[in-house]
Design an enzyme around this catalytic site. Structure first.
Site, mmCIF file in Angstrom:
data_model
loop_
_atom_site.group_PDB
_atom_site.id
_atom_site.type_symbol
_atom_site.label_atom_id
_atom_site.label_comp_id
_atom_site.label_asym_id
_atom_site.label_seq_id
_atom_site.Cartn_x
_atom_site.Cartn_y
_atom_site.Cartn_z
ATOM 1 C CD1 TRP A 187 -0.230 -1.381 3.078
ATOM 2 C CD2 TRP A 187 0.510 0.540 3.330
ATOM 3 N NE1 TRP A 187 0.251 -1.359 4.408
ATOM 4 C CE2 TRP A 187 1.227 -0.115 4.490
ATOM 5 C CE3 TRP A 187 0.813 2.042 3.245
ATOM 6 C CZ2 TRP A 187 1.798 0.544 5.379
ATOM 7 C CZ3 TRP A 187 1.683 2.688 4.315
ATOM 8 C CH2 TRP A 187 2.254 1.867 5.323
ATOM 9 C CE LYS A 211 -3.097 -9.827 -1.957
ATOM 10 N NZ LYS A 211 -3.546 -8.179 -1.622
ATOM 11 C CB ALA A 213 -2.221 -3.213 -0.425
ATOM 12 C CB SER A 266 5.948 -7.427 6.749
ATOM 13 O OG SER A 266 5.233 -8.663 6.702
ATOM 14 C CD GLU A 287 12.929 -5.751 -3.826
ATOM 15 O OE1 GLU A 287 13.564 -5.346 -2.762
ATOM 16 O OE2 GLU A 287 13.541 -6.191 -4.742
ATOM 17 C CB CYS A 321 10.903 -1.046 2.885
ATOM 18 S SG CYS A 321 10.770 -1.101 1.174
ATOM 19 C CD GLU A 418 10.655 -1.964 7.708
ATOM 20 O OE1 GLU A 418 11.056 -1.490 6.528
ATOM 21 O OE2 GLU A 418 9.731 -2.720 7.647
HETATM 22 C C1 SIN Z 1 9.085 0.332 -0.607
HETATM 23 O O1 SIN Z 1 9.100 1.211 0.307
HETATM 24 O O2 SIN Z 1 8.732 -0.649 -0.808
HETATM 25 C C2 SIN Z 1 9.686 0.979 -1.797
HETATM 26 C C3 SIN Z 1 10.505 2.154 -1.742
HETATM 27 C C4 SIN Z 1 11.053 2.873 -2.850
HETATM 28 O O3 SIN Z 1 10.894 2.383 -4.180
HETATM 29 O O4 SIN Z 1 11.739 3.846 -2.868
#
Ligand code: SIN
Length: 515
Positions: A187, A211, A213, A266, A287, A321, A418
Protein backbone atom coordinates in the site's frame (compact mmCIF):
# COMPACT_ATOMS: atom_id res chain seq x y z
CA UNK A 1 -20.92 49.94 -3.00
CA UNK A 2 -19.98 49.62 0.66
CA UNK A 3 -19.18 45.92 0.20
CA UNK A 4 -16.92 46.77 -2.74
CA UNK A 5 -15.00 49.32 -0.64
CA UNK A 6 -14.61 46.89 2.22
CA UNK A 7 -13.27 44.26 -0.20
CA UNK A 8 -10.79 46.71 -1.72
CA UNK A 9 -9.64 47.75 1.76
CA UNK A 10 -9.11 44.10 2.69
CA UNK A 11 -7.14 43.50 -0.51
CA UNK A 12 -4.94 46.54 0.15
CA UNK A 13 -4.24 45.32 3.69
CA UNK A 14 -2.73 42.07 2.36
CA UNK A 15 1.01 42.05 2.05
CA UNK A 16 2.47 40.89 -1.26
CA UNK A 17 3.35 37.62 0.42
CA UNK A 18 -0.19 37.04 1.71
CA UNK A 19 -1.48 37.86 -1.73
CA UNK A 20 0.81 35.29 -3.34
CA UNK A 21 -0.20 32.64 -0.80
CA UNK A 22 -3.91 33.28 -1.40
CA UNK A 23 -3.53 33.10 -5.17
CA UNK A 24 -1.58 29.86 -4.79
CA UNK A 25 -4.30 28.40 -2.55
CA UNK A 26 -7.08 29.43 -4.93
CA UNK A 27 -5.23 27.89 -7.89
CA UNK A 28 -4.68 24.73 -5.89
CA UNK A 29 -8.37 24.50 -4.91
CA UNK A 30 -9.49 24.91 -8.49
CA UNK A 31 -6.87 22.35 -9.61
CA UNK A 32 -8.17 19.88 -6.99
CA UNK A 33 -11.79 20.49 -8.12
CA UNK A 34 -10.86 19.91 -11.76
CA UNK A 35 -8.87 16.83 -10.81
CA UNK A 36 -11.74 15.47 -8.76
CA UNK A 37 -13.85 15.39 -11.91
CA UNK A 38 -11.10 13.94 -14.08
CA UNK A 39 -10.27 11.17 -11.61
CA UNK A 40 -13.69 9.71 -12.27
CA UNK A 41 -12.48 8.54 -15.68
CA UNK A 42 -9.88 6.35 -13.97
CA UNK A 43 -11.86 5.47 -10.87
CA UNK A 44 -12.82 1.83 -11.31
CA UNK A 45 -14.98 -0.22 -8.99
CA UNK A 46 -14.53 -3.60 -10.63
CA UNK A 47 -11.60 -5.98 -10.81
CA UNK A 48 -9.87 -6.61 -14.15
CA UNK A 49 -9.61 -10.23 -15.24
CA UNK A 50 -9.06 -11.52 -18.78
CA UNK A 51 -9.61 -8.07 -20.27
CA UNK A 52 -13.01 -7.75 -18.59
CA UNK A 53 -14.12 -5.46 -15.76
CA UNK A 54 -15.73 -7.86 -13.37
CA UNK A 55 -17.19 -8.35 -9.87
CA UNK A 56 -19.78 -6.59 -7.74
CA UNK A 57 -18.84 -3.72 -5.43
CA UNK A 58 -17.66 -5.30 -2.18
CA UNK A 59 -15.42 -3.55 0.32
CA UNK A 60 -14.97 0.20 0.74
CA UNK A 61 -11.75 2.00 -0.10
CA UNK A 62 -11.41 5.01 2.17
CA UNK A 63 -9.87 8.44 1.73
CA UNK A 64 -7.07 8.15 4.27
CA UNK A 65 -7.28 11.81 5.32
CA UNK A 66 -11.05 12.09 5.79
CA UNK A 67 -12.25 8.51 6.24
CA UNK A 68 -14.83 9.09 3.47
CA UNK A 69 -15.57 6.26 1.07
CA UNK A 70 -13.94 6.79 -2.35
CA UNK A 71 -15.31 3.65 -4.01
CA UNK A 72 -16.21 0.02 -3.41
CA UNK A 73 -14.28 -2.75 -5.14
CA UNK A 74 -14.99 -6.48 -5.42
CA UNK A 75 -13.97 -8.74 -2.58
CA UNK A 76 -12.79 -11.66 -4.68
CA UNK A 77 -11.59 -15.05 -3.48
CA UNK A 78 -9.81 -18.24 -4.47
CA UNK A 79 -12.11 -19.01 -7.44
CA UNK A 80 -11.55 -15.64 -9.09
CA UNK A 81 -7.81 -15.90 -8.43
CA UNK A 82 -7.82 -19.23 -10.32
CA UNK A 83 -9.82 -17.64 -13.17
CA UNK A 84 -7.22 -14.90 -13.41
CA UNK A 85 -4.43 -17.49 -13.55
CA UNK A 86 -6.32 -19.35 -16.30
CA UNK A 87 -6.59 -16.10 -18.26
CA UNK A 88 -2.90 -15.32 -17.75
CA UNK A 89 -1.92 -18.84 -18.79
CA UNK A 90 -4.05 -18.61 -21.97
CA UNK A 91 -2.55 -15.23 -22.84
CA UNK A 92 1.03 -16.28 -22.12
CA UNK A 93 2.10 -17.96 -25.39
CA UNK A 94 0.69 -15.33 -27.78
CA UNK A 95 2.21 -12.53 -25.66
CA UNK A 96 5.59 -14.24 -25.40
CA UNK A 97 5.55 -14.86 -29.17
CA UNK A 98 5.13 -11.19 -30.06
CA UNK A 99 8.27 -9.55 -31.36
CA UNK A 100 10.16 -7.78 -28.61
CA UNK A 101 9.57 -4.49 -30.39
CA UNK A 102 5.82 -5.15 -30.47
CA UNK A 103 5.72 -5.66 -26.69
CA UNK A 104 7.93 -2.59 -26.35
CA UNK A 105 5.53 -0.46 -28.38
CA UNK A 106 2.57 -1.41 -26.18
CA UNK A 107 4.56 -0.68 -23.00
CA UNK A 108 5.65 2.64 -24.48
CA UNK A 109 1.99 3.59 -25.13
CA UNK A 110 1.15 2.64 -21.55
CA UNK A 111 4.03 4.83 -20.33
CA UNK A 112 2.74 7.82 -22.32
CA UNK A 113 -0.81 7.32 -21.06
CA UNK A 114 0.39 7.20 -17.44
CA UNK A 115 2.25 10.47 -17.94
CA UNK A 116 -0.78 12.02 -19.68
CA UNK A 117 -2.87 11.09 -16.63
CA UNK A 118 -0.21 11.85 -14.02
CA UNK A 119 -2.27 14.51 -12.22
CA UNK A 120 -5.35 12.34 -11.98
CA UNK A 121 -3.38 9.33 -10.83
CA UNK A 122 -1.58 11.47 -8.26
CA UNK A 123 -4.86 12.72 -6.81
CA UNK A 124 -6.28 9.20 -6.64
CA UNK A 125 -3.04 8.05 -4.99
CA UNK A 126 -3.18 10.85 -2.41
CA UNK A 127 -6.77 10.02 -1.56
CA UNK A 128 -6.41 6.28 -1.18
CA UNK A 129 -2.89 6.27 0.32
CA UNK A 130 -2.58 9.62 2.11
CA UNK A 131 0.76 11.03 0.91
CA UNK A 132 0.86 14.73 -0.09
CA UNK A 133 -0.07 15.51 -3.67
CA UNK A 134 3.44 16.60 -4.70
CA UNK A 135 4.86 13.35 -3.35
CA UNK A 136 2.10 11.40 -5.09
CA UNK A 137 2.92 13.09 -8.39
CA UNK A 138 6.57 12.21 -7.76
CA UNK A 139 5.57 8.59 -7.26
CA UNK A 140 3.56 8.55 -10.49
CA UNK A 141 6.57 9.88 -12.43
CA UNK A 142 8.84 7.40 -10.63
CA UNK A 143 6.38 4.58 -11.38
CA UNK A 144 6.06 5.61 -15.03
CA UNK A 145 9.86 5.49 -15.21
CA UNK A 146 9.74 1.69 -14.84
CA UNK A 147 7.25 1.44 -17.70
CA UNK A 148 9.39 3.59 -20.02
CA UNK A 149 12.60 1.85 -19.01
CA UNK A 150 11.20 -1.64 -19.48
CA UNK A 151 9.64 -0.71 -22.83
CA UNK A 152 13.24 -0.17 -23.94
CA UNK A 153 14.61 -3.14 -22.05
CA UNK A 154 12.17 -5.51 -23.79
CA UNK A 155 14.39 -5.17 -26.86
CA UNK A 156 17.60 -5.91 -24.98
CA UNK A 157 17.06 -9.33 -23.46
CA UNK A 158 20.13 -10.82 -25.14
CA UNK A 159 21.36 -14.40 -25.18
CA UNK A 160 25.01 -15.53 -25.35
CA UNK A 161 27.34 -17.70 -27.37
CA UNK A 162 30.02 -19.06 -25.02
CA UNK A 163 33.45 -20.23 -26.28
CA UNK A 164 32.96 -23.96 -26.63
CA UNK A 165 34.63 -26.76 -24.67
CA UNK A 166 34.65 -28.97 -27.84
CA UNK A 167 36.19 -28.26 -31.25
CA UNK A 168 33.04 -29.17 -33.22
CA UNK A 169 30.39 -27.60 -31.01
CA UNK A 170 28.72 -24.34 -30.19
CA UNK A 171 27.50 -23.39 -26.68
CA UNK A 172 24.43 -21.21 -26.88
CA UNK A 173 22.41 -19.57 -24.10
CA UNK A 174 18.95 -18.24 -24.86
CA UNK A 175 16.44 -16.55 -22.57
CA UNK A 176 12.74 -17.33 -22.16
CA UNK A 177 10.02 -15.73 -20.05
CA UNK A 178 9.36 -17.67 -16.84
CA UNK A 179 5.60 -17.88 -17.57
CA UNK A 180 2.67 -16.73 -15.46
CA UNK A 181 3.75 -14.42 -12.63
CA UNK A 182 1.83 -13.48 -9.49
CA UNK A 183 2.54 -10.10 -7.92
CA UNK A 184 1.45 -9.19 -4.40
CA UNK A 185 1.94 -5.48 -3.96
CA UNK A 186 2.03 -3.08 -0.98
CA UNK A 187 0.00 0.00 0.00
CA UNK A 188 2.90 2.42 0.50
CA UNK A 189 3.64 2.93 -3.22
CA UNK A 190 0.42 1.82 -4.95
CA UNK A 191 1.59 2.95 -8.41
CA UNK A 192 5.36 2.45 -8.45
CA UNK A 193 5.45 -0.98 -6.83
CA UNK A 194 3.01 -2.26 -9.46
CA UNK A 195 4.87 -0.84 -12.45
CA UNK A 196 8.20 -1.97 -10.96
CA UNK A 197 6.96 -5.58 -10.94
CA UNK A 198 4.55 -5.72 -13.86
CA UNK A 199 6.58 -4.04 -16.58
CA UNK A 200 9.79 -6.11 -16.41
CA UNK A 201 7.57 -9.22 -16.40
CA UNK A 202 5.64 -8.01 -19.44
CA UNK A 203 8.83 -6.90 -21.20
CA UNK A 204 10.28 -10.40 -20.78
CA UNK A 205 7.11 -11.96 -22.25
CA UNK A 206 5.46 -13.10 -19.01
CA UNK A 207 1.82 -12.53 -18.15
CA UNK A 208 0.79 -11.46 -14.66
CA UNK A 209 -1.89 -11.54 -11.97
CA UNK A 210 -1.65 -8.68 -9.47
CA UNK A 211 -3.22 -8.71 -6.03
CA UNK A 212 -2.98 -5.10 -4.82
CA UNK A 213 -3.04 -4.19 -1.13
CA UNK A 214 -6.56 -3.99 0.29
CA UNK A 215 -5.94 -0.39 1.46
CA UNK A 216 -4.98 0.83 -2.02
CA UNK A 217 -6.55 -1.15 -4.89
CA UNK A 218 -7.75 1.90 -6.86
CA UNK A 219 -4.38 2.90 -8.36
CA UNK A 220 -3.89 -0.70 -9.51
CA UNK A 221 -7.26 -0.60 -11.28
CA UNK A 222 -6.51 2.84 -12.76
CA UNK A 223 -3.23 1.45 -14.12
CA UNK A 224 -5.14 -1.50 -15.59
CA UNK A 225 -7.56 0.92 -17.28
CA UNK A 226 -4.62 2.71 -18.90
CA UNK A 227 -2.96 -0.60 -19.84
CA UNK A 228 -6.20 -1.61 -21.57
CA UNK A 229 -6.22 1.67 -23.51
CA UNK A 230 -2.56 1.13 -24.41
CA UNK A 231 -3.46 -2.18 -26.05
CA UNK A 232 -2.18 -4.69 -23.49
CA UNK A 233 -4.03 -7.82 -24.70
CA UNK A 234 -6.63 -9.46 -22.53
CA UNK A 235 -5.31 -11.85 -19.91
CA UNK A 236 -1.80 -10.38 -19.99
CA UNK A 237 -2.32 -8.11 -16.95
CA UNK A 238 -5.00 -9.02 -14.42
CA UNK A 239 -5.93 -7.33 -11.14
CA UNK A 240 -7.71 -9.34 -8.45
CA UNK A 241 -8.99 -7.19 -5.57
CA UNK A 242 -9.80 -8.67 -2.17
CA UNK A 243 -10.28 -7.56 1.41
CA UNK A 244 -8.62 -10.55 3.06
CA UNK A 245 -5.40 -11.42 1.24
CA UNK A 246 -4.99 -14.93 2.67
CA UNK A 247 -7.19 -16.98 0.30
CA UNK A 248 -6.06 -15.22 -2.89
CA UNK A 249 -2.43 -15.22 -1.71
CA UNK A 250 -2.63 -18.96 -1.08
CA UNK A 251 -3.85 -19.65 -4.62
CA UNK A 252 -1.25 -17.36 -6.19
CA UNK A 253 1.59 -19.05 -4.31
CA UNK A 254 0.47 -22.66 -4.65
CA UNK A 255 -1.17 -23.01 -8.10
CA UNK A 256 1.32 -24.91 -10.23
CA UNK A 257 0.53 -22.77 -13.30
CA UNK A 258 2.11 -19.75 -11.62
CA UNK A 259 5.88 -19.97 -12.22
CA UNK A 260 7.03 -16.93 -10.26
CA UNK A 261 5.84 -14.96 -7.24
CA UNK A 262 7.01 -11.40 -6.64
CA UNK A 263 6.11 -9.72 -3.37
CA UNK A 264 6.81 -6.45 -1.58
CA UNK A 265 5.88 -6.27 2.09
CA UNK A 266 6.94 -7.42 5.51
CA UNK A 267 9.60 -10.06 6.11
CA UNK A 268 7.08 -11.99 8.19
CA UNK A 269 4.60 -12.33 5.30
CA UNK A 270 7.43 -12.84 2.80
CA UNK A 271 8.57 -15.93 4.71
CA UNK A 272 5.03 -17.39 4.62
CA UNK A 273 4.71 -16.76 0.87
CA UNK A 274 8.16 -18.22 0.25
CA UNK A 275 7.23 -21.38 2.16
CA UNK A 276 3.95 -21.67 0.23
CA UNK A 277 5.70 -21.15 -3.13
CA UNK A 278 8.29 -23.82 -2.33
CA UNK A 279 5.68 -26.58 -2.83
CA UNK A 280 5.79 -26.04 -6.59
CA UNK A 281 9.38 -24.65 -6.68
CA UNK A 282 8.45 -21.26 -8.09
CA UNK A 283 10.94 -18.53 -8.80
CA UNK A 284 10.60 -15.86 -6.18
CA UNK A 285 11.32 -12.15 -5.86
CA UNK A 286 11.02 -10.62 -2.41
CA UNK A 287 11.35 -6.97 -1.36
CA UNK A 288 10.96 -7.21 2.40
CA UNK A 289 11.56 -5.17 5.50
CA UNK A 290 14.53 -2.90 6.05
CA UNK A 291 16.05 -1.36 9.14
CA UNK A 292 18.13 1.29 7.46
CA UNK A 293 20.97 2.97 9.32
CA UNK A 294 21.79 6.56 8.37
CA UNK A 295 25.31 7.40 9.52
CA UNK A 296 26.47 11.00 9.91
CA UNK A 297 30.21 11.43 10.42
CA UNK A 298 31.88 14.44 12.05
CA UNK A 299 33.19 15.56 8.65
CA UNK A 300 29.75 15.58 6.98
CA UNK A 301 28.23 18.60 5.29
CA UNK A 302 25.62 19.11 8.00
CA UNK A 303 22.97 20.75 5.85
CA UNK A 304 23.31 17.97 3.25
CA UNK A 305 23.03 15.37 6.02
CA UNK A 306 19.87 17.01 7.37
CA UNK A 307 18.32 17.21 3.89
CA UNK A 308 19.20 13.56 3.31
CA UNK A 309 17.84 12.47 6.68
CA UNK A 310 14.60 14.39 6.10
CA UNK A 311 14.14 12.84 2.66
CA UNK A 312 14.93 9.33 3.78
CA UNK A 313 13.06 9.49 7.10
CA UNK A 314 9.98 11.58 6.35
CA UNK A 315 9.19 10.58 2.74
CA UNK A 316 5.71 9.05 2.81
CA UNK A 317 5.55 9.84 6.57
CA UNK A 318 8.31 7.29 7.16
CA UNK A 319 6.33 4.49 5.59
CA UNK A 320 8.96 3.13 3.21
CA UNK A 321 11.16 0.10 3.62
CA UNK A 322 14.21 2.24 2.83
CA UNK A 323 13.39 4.85 5.51
CA UNK A 324 16.25 5.70 7.87
CA UNK A 325 15.16 3.68 10.91
CA UNK A 326 18.28 4.30 13.02
CA UNK A 327 20.17 7.57 12.68
CA UNK A 328 23.74 7.15 13.95
CA UNK A 329 25.58 10.43 14.53
CA UNK A 330 29.26 10.82 15.45
CA UNK A 331 29.85 12.50 18.82
CA UNK A 332 31.55 15.65 17.48
CA UNK A 333 28.61 16.68 15.30
CA UNK A 334 25.81 15.17 17.40
CA UNK A 335 24.35 18.28 19.07
CA UNK A 336 24.57 20.42 15.94
CA UNK A 337 22.94 17.72 13.80
CA UNK A 338 20.09 17.08 16.27
CA UNK A 339 19.39 20.84 16.52
CA UNK A 340 19.43 21.31 12.72
CA UNK A 341 17.23 18.26 12.10
CA UNK A 342 14.75 19.32 14.80
CA UNK A 343 14.51 22.80 13.23
CA UNK A 344 13.76 21.22 9.86
CA UNK A 345 11.18 18.85 11.36
CA UNK A 346 9.40 21.84 12.92
CA UNK A 347 8.73 23.17 9.40
CA UNK A 348 6.68 20.11 8.50
CA UNK A 349 3.01 20.80 7.83
CA UNK A 350 0.77 17.89 8.73
CA UNK A 351 -2.62 17.59 7.06
CA UNK A 352 -4.68 16.11 4.25
CA UNK A 353 -2.42 15.43 1.27
CA UNK A 354 -4.71 17.38 -1.08
CA UNK A 355 -4.25 20.60 0.90
CA UNK A 356 -1.69 23.13 -0.30
CA UNK A 357 1.60 23.21 1.57
CA UNK A 358 1.08 19.91 3.39
CA UNK A 359 4.31 17.93 3.67
CA UNK A 360 3.11 15.00 5.78
CA UNK A 361 -0.17 13.18 5.36
CA UNK A 362 -1.90 10.66 7.63
CA UNK A 363 -0.53 7.19 8.33
CA UNK A 364 -2.22 4.37 6.45
CA UNK A 365 -4.41 3.09 9.31
CA UNK A 366 -4.85 2.93 13.07
CA UNK A 367 -2.62 -0.14 13.47
CA UNK A 368 0.22 1.87 11.94
CA UNK A 369 -0.32 4.66 14.49
CA UNK A 370 -0.47 2.14 17.32
CA UNK A 371 2.81 0.58 16.23
CA UNK A 372 4.54 3.97 16.24
CA UNK A 373 3.12 4.68 19.70
CA UNK A 374 4.22 1.30 21.02
CA UNK A 375 7.76 1.83 19.69
CA UNK A 376 7.94 5.26 21.30
CA UNK A 377 6.56 4.07 24.64
CA UNK A 378 9.08 1.21 24.69
CA UNK A 379 11.97 3.56 23.81
CA UNK A 380 10.97 6.16 26.42
CA UNK A 381 10.62 3.48 29.11
CA UNK A 382 14.18 2.37 28.28
CA UNK A 383 15.68 5.87 28.51
CA UNK A 384 15.18 7.55 25.09
CA UNK A 385 14.34 11.27 25.08
CA UNK A 386 11.67 12.90 22.90
CA UNK A 387 13.05 16.13 21.39
CA UNK A 388 10.07 16.97 19.15
CA UNK A 389 6.60 15.55 18.53
CA UNK A 390 6.00 12.15 20.07
CA UNK A 391 2.22 11.84 19.97
CA UNK A 392 -0.88 11.80 17.77
CA UNK A 393 -1.40 15.07 15.93
CA UNK A 394 -4.18 17.42 17.03
CA UNK A 395 -5.92 16.70 13.71
CA UNK A 396 -6.78 13.29 15.18
CA UNK A 397 -7.55 10.20 13.06
CA UNK A 398 -4.26 8.71 11.85
CA UNK A 399 -2.24 11.92 11.79
CA UNK A 400 0.97 11.72 13.82
CA UNK A 401 3.39 14.45 14.84
CA UNK A 402 6.77 14.47 13.09
CA UNK A 403 8.98 13.22 15.87
CA UNK A 404 12.64 13.35 16.89
CA UNK A 405 13.91 11.05 19.63
CA UNK A 406 17.48 10.61 20.90
CA UNK A 407 19.24 7.98 22.99
CA UNK A 408 17.92 4.92 21.17
CA UNK A 409 19.72 1.63 21.75
CA UNK A 410 19.87 -2.09 21.04
CA UNK A 411 17.32 -3.16 23.66
CA UNK A 412 14.59 -1.07 22.05
CA UNK A 413 11.93 -2.14 19.56
CA UNK A 414 12.71 0.82 17.32
CA UNK A 415 16.30 -0.40 17.02
CA UNK A 416 15.30 -3.91 15.99
CA UNK A 417 12.10 -3.40 13.99
CA UNK A 418 10.97 -0.91 11.36
CA UNK A 419 8.90 1.79 13.04
CA UNK A 420 7.34 2.69 9.66
CA UNK A 421 6.30 6.12 10.83
CA UNK A 422 7.52 9.74 11.09
CA UNK A 423 10.01 9.15 13.89
CA UNK A 424 13.67 10.16 13.53
CA UNK A 425 15.38 7.87 16.06
CA UNK A 426 18.92 9.00 16.82
CA UNK A 427 21.92 7.63 18.68
CA UNK A 428 25.57 8.63 19.12
CA UNK A 429 28.74 6.74 18.11
CA UNK A 430 32.47 7.38 18.40
CA UNK A 431 34.51 5.50 15.75
CA UNK A 432 34.10 4.17 12.20
CA UNK A 433 34.35 0.60 13.50
CA UNK A 434 31.57 1.23 16.01
CA UNK A 435 29.36 2.77 13.29
CA UNK A 436 29.85 -0.27 11.05
CA UNK A 437 29.15 -2.69 13.88
CA UNK A 438 26.01 -0.82 14.97
CA UNK A 439 24.74 -0.45 11.40
CA UNK A 440 25.20 -4.12 10.55
CA UNK A 441 23.76 -5.41 13.83
CA UNK A 442 20.42 -6.36 12.27
CA UNK A 443 19.07 -9.34 10.36
CA UNK A 444 17.96 -6.88 7.66
CA UNK A 445 20.03 -5.44 4.83
CA UNK A 446 18.06 -3.25 2.44
CA UNK A 447 19.38 0.33 2.46
CA UNK A 448 22.03 2.28 4.36
CA UNK A 449 23.07 5.92 4.13
CA UNK A 450 26.39 7.58 4.94
CA UNK A 451 27.20 11.28 5.18
CA UNK A 452 30.90 12.12 4.96
CA UNK A 453 33.26 14.25 2.91
CA UNK A 454 36.14 11.79 3.22
CA UNK A 455 36.63 9.86 -0.03
CA UNK A 456 38.51 6.94 1.53
CA UNK A 457 35.79 6.58 4.18
CA UNK A 458 33.17 6.58 1.42
CA UNK A 459 34.69 3.49 -0.18
CA UNK A 460 35.39 1.78 3.17
CA UNK A 461 31.78 2.24 4.26
CA UNK A 462 30.36 1.16 0.92
CA UNK A 463 32.36 -2.09 1.22
CA UNK A 464 31.71 -2.71 4.91
CA UNK A 465 27.95 -2.14 5.13
CA UNK A 466 25.91 -5.31 4.56
CA UNK A 467 23.08 -3.70 2.61
CA UNK A 468 21.83 -3.94 -0.99
CA UNK A 469 21.56 -0.17 -1.48
CA UNK A 470 24.03 2.43 -0.18
CA UNK A 471 23.39 6.17 -0.39
CA UNK A 472 26.51 8.28 0.15
CA UNK A 473 25.59 11.90 0.87
CA UNK A 474 22.14 11.05 -0.55
CA UNK A 475 18.91 10.19 1.25
CA UNK A 476 16.94 9.24 -1.85
CA UNK A 477 18.39 6.45 -3.95
CA UNK A 478 15.37 4.98 -5.74
CA UNK A 479 15.29 5.15 -9.53
CA UNK A 480 14.25 2.88 -12.37
CA UNK A 481 17.82 2.74 -13.71
CA UNK A 482 19.39 1.11 -10.63
CA UNK A 483 18.80 -2.28 -8.94
CA UNK A 484 16.60 -2.05 -5.85
CA UNK A 485 16.77 -4.92 -3.36
CA UNK A 486 18.26 -6.23 -0.18
CA UNK A 487 20.44 -8.89 1.40
CA UNK A 488 19.87 -11.09 4.47
CA UNK A 489 16.20 -11.05 5.57
CA UNK A 490 15.41 -8.02 3.40
CA UNK A 491 14.72 -10.16 0.40
CA UNK A 492 15.75 -11.94 -2.75
CA UNK A 493 16.36 -10.56 -6.22
CA UNK A 494 16.41 -7.05 -7.60
CA UNK A 495 13.83 -4.72 -9.15
CA UNK A 496 14.58 -1.93 -11.60
CA UNK A 497 17.44 -1.62 -14.11
CA UNK A 498 18.37 -4.41 -16.53
CA UNK A 499 18.83 -6.71 -13.50
CA UNK A 500 15.11 -6.36 -12.75
CA UNK A 501 14.11 -7.78 -16.14
CA UNK A 502 16.55 -10.66 -15.81
CA UNK A 503 14.55 -11.90 -12.78
CA UNK A 504 11.70 -12.78 -15.15
CA UNK A 505 13.65 -14.96 -17.59
CA UNK A 506 14.85 -18.53 -17.56
CA UNK A 507 18.14 -19.47 -19.19
CA UNK A 508 18.32 -22.31 -21.68
CA UNK A 509 21.68 -23.81 -22.59
CA UNK A 510 21.79 -25.50 -26.00
CA UNK A 511 24.88 -27.45 -27.08
CA UNK A 512 25.08 -27.83 -30.86
CA UNK A 513 27.50 -30.66 -31.65
CA UNK A 514 28.88 -32.28 -34.83
CA UNK A 515 29.61 -28.98 -36.55
C1 SIN B 1 9.27 0.50 -0.60
O1 SIN B 1 9.23 1.11 0.44
O2 SIN B 1 8.82 -0.65 -0.66
C2 SIN B 1 9.84 1.07 -1.86
C3 SIN B 1 10.53 2.34 -1.68
C4 SIN B 1 11.12 2.88 -2.96
O3 SIN B 1 10.91 2.35 -4.05
O4 SIN B 1 11.84 3.86 -2.86
Amino acid sequence: MFRRHARLARLRAWTAQEFAIRIKRARFRSFARRMDKKVITLLKSQAYIDGTWTGAPGFAVLDKATGAEIARVPDLGADEARLAITAAERAFKPWAKLLAKERAAILRRWYELILDHADELALLLTKEQGKPLTEAKGEVIYGAGFVGFNAEQAKRIYGEVIPSHKPDARVMVTKYPVGVVAAITPWNFPVAMITRKVTPALAAGCTIVVKPAEDTPLCALALAALAERAGVPKGVFNVVTCKDPVAVGKVLTTDSRVRMVTFTGSTEVGKILMAQASGTVKKIGLELGGNAPLIVFDDADISRAVTGAMASKFRNAGQTCVSANRILVQAGIFDAFVAALTAEVAKHKVGAGVDAGVTQGPLINLQAVEKVEAHLADAIAKGAKVIAGGKRHKLGKTFFEPTVVTGIGRSMRMWNEETFGPVAAITRFATDEEAIELANSTPFGLAAYVFTRDLARTFRMSDALDFGIIGINEGLTSTEVAPFGGVKESGLGREGSHHGVEEFVELKYTLIGGL
